[in-house]
Scaffold this active site. Sequence first.
Site, PDB file in Angstrom:
ATOM      1  N   TYR A 179       0.669  -1.108   0.054  1.00 29.48           N
ATOM      2  CA  TYR A 179       0.122  -0.078   0.068  1.00 29.48           C
ATOM      3  C   TYR A 179       0.865   1.223   0.019  1.00 29.48           C
ATOM      4  CZ  TYR A 179      -3.964  -2.981   1.308  1.00 29.48           C
ATOM      5  OH  TYR A 179      -4.943  -3.910   1.174  1.00 29.48           O
ATOM      6  N   ASP A 193      -5.146  -6.319   6.507  1.00 29.45           N
ATOM      7  CA  ASP A 193      -6.471  -5.708   5.907  1.00 29.45           C
ATOM      8  C   ASP A 193      -7.453  -6.613   5.465  1.00 29.45           C
ATOM      9  OD1 ASP A 193      -8.137  -3.733   5.131  1.00 29.45           O
ATOM     10  OD2 ASP A 193      -7.185  -3.365   3.173  1.00 29.45           O
ATOM     11  N   ASP A 238     -10.914  -7.895   8.280  1.00 23.06           N
ATOM     12  CA  ASP A 238     -12.287  -7.738   7.793  1.00 23.06           C
ATOM     13  C   ASP A 238     -13.053  -9.213   7.997  1.00 23.06           C
ATOM     14  OD1 ASP A 238     -12.164  -5.204   7.414  1.00 23.06           O
ATOM     15  OD2 ASP A 238     -13.001  -4.886   5.847  1.00 23.06           O
TER      16      ASP A 238
END
Length: 356
Positions: free
Chosen positions: A142, A247, A251
């Site tokens: 990222y 990430d 979730d």
Amino acid sequence: MNKNITVLSGDGIGPEIIAEAVKVLGRVGEKFGHSFAYTYVDIGGCSIDKYGVPITPEGMEKCLSADSVLLGAVGGPKWDIVPQSIRPEKALLAVRKELGLFANLRPTKLFPMLASASPLKESIVGNGIDLLIVRELTGGVYFGRHTTEEVDGETVATDIMSYSRHEIERIGRVAFETATKRRKKLASVDKANVLDTSRLWRSVMHSLAEEYPQVEYCDILVDNAAMQLVKNPGQFDVIVTENMFGDILSDEASMLTGSIGMMPSASLSSGTLGMYEPIHGSAPDIAGQDIANPLGTILSAAMMLRYSFDMAAEADAIESAVDTVLNRGFRTADIFTPDCEKVSCSAMGSLVAELI
Ligand code: NAD
């Protein structure tokens, strides 16, 4: 102790859920003899409306000078049309960067009495789930170089993933330290059969494992980790992983509980300064109705006490008050079942505060 907390209530349900966390902290202060002082700073849409930016430099300064930062949530349809450079989420990224928040801690706890809210079968989650994902937050793909170019008449996009030894070591240390304060089990997730960054990740984790012989350590490939999280989530205590894997896995893990309003999180720096927030957004669909679930924010405040202020007994008091309130059958609308008593956001906060 005296502690200064900068409070970023934000938008939508943000002010409602933050008010309940502050109510609970007030009770903790009375009970344990601490004084918490609050500085409120606008963030997100409400700051765009007042100042034209999602956080002002003065507001950022107040975050930097605090002992800790407590956040509600930002954003909403009203600000979906503002230019990209001043979108509400830009303020969150800026605060994370300025405060050097490199470690994201996301506990996933399925309270046994809420097992029916989980999308998994009772046979898998009946004993509850209690795991914590430590995600590296400021490195990896990222934050690598991103390019899209024409090569031999074809469009080619490239994202570079890189990790340095020191970045891996500092997140690894947070994970081992966190595991020593819990059930002393750590699973490190990587893709070492394919990626060089993962091979470096694994070798650094192995060196750290020698420093923490009390922690039961294992490596697990990310594809297997994704599978094990739904097959047998009860096997995990602490999971540490790099930014993108974290990430995705965090979730996945949060959905195992079926109730986004219950989930807290912490983002930590190398010092004691941290930012604490529920994992959900500003829920504009239910804002202003006093029906939001404040427990994710209240449990985030408990994490603040544990990780930034070293107040373990105080954090335990909040967590066990939440347990008791749920055991007594009180539920906000999002987790309500017909055999329980439905309560408002503010009533839920009061119930937890009274039990401290
Ligand atoms: P959301 O998390 O706000 O809401 C998703 C659903 O969950 C909605 O039905 C909402 O009512 C419900 N919900 C969320 N929190 C709840 C709570 N505490 N109690 C009861 N129900 C709850 O996600 P979204 O609708 O995709 O996003 C809304 C806005 O929030 C968007 O502008 C988005 O950009 C922003 N957002 C902010 C953050 C943050 O501030 N960290 C995170 C995610 C989304």
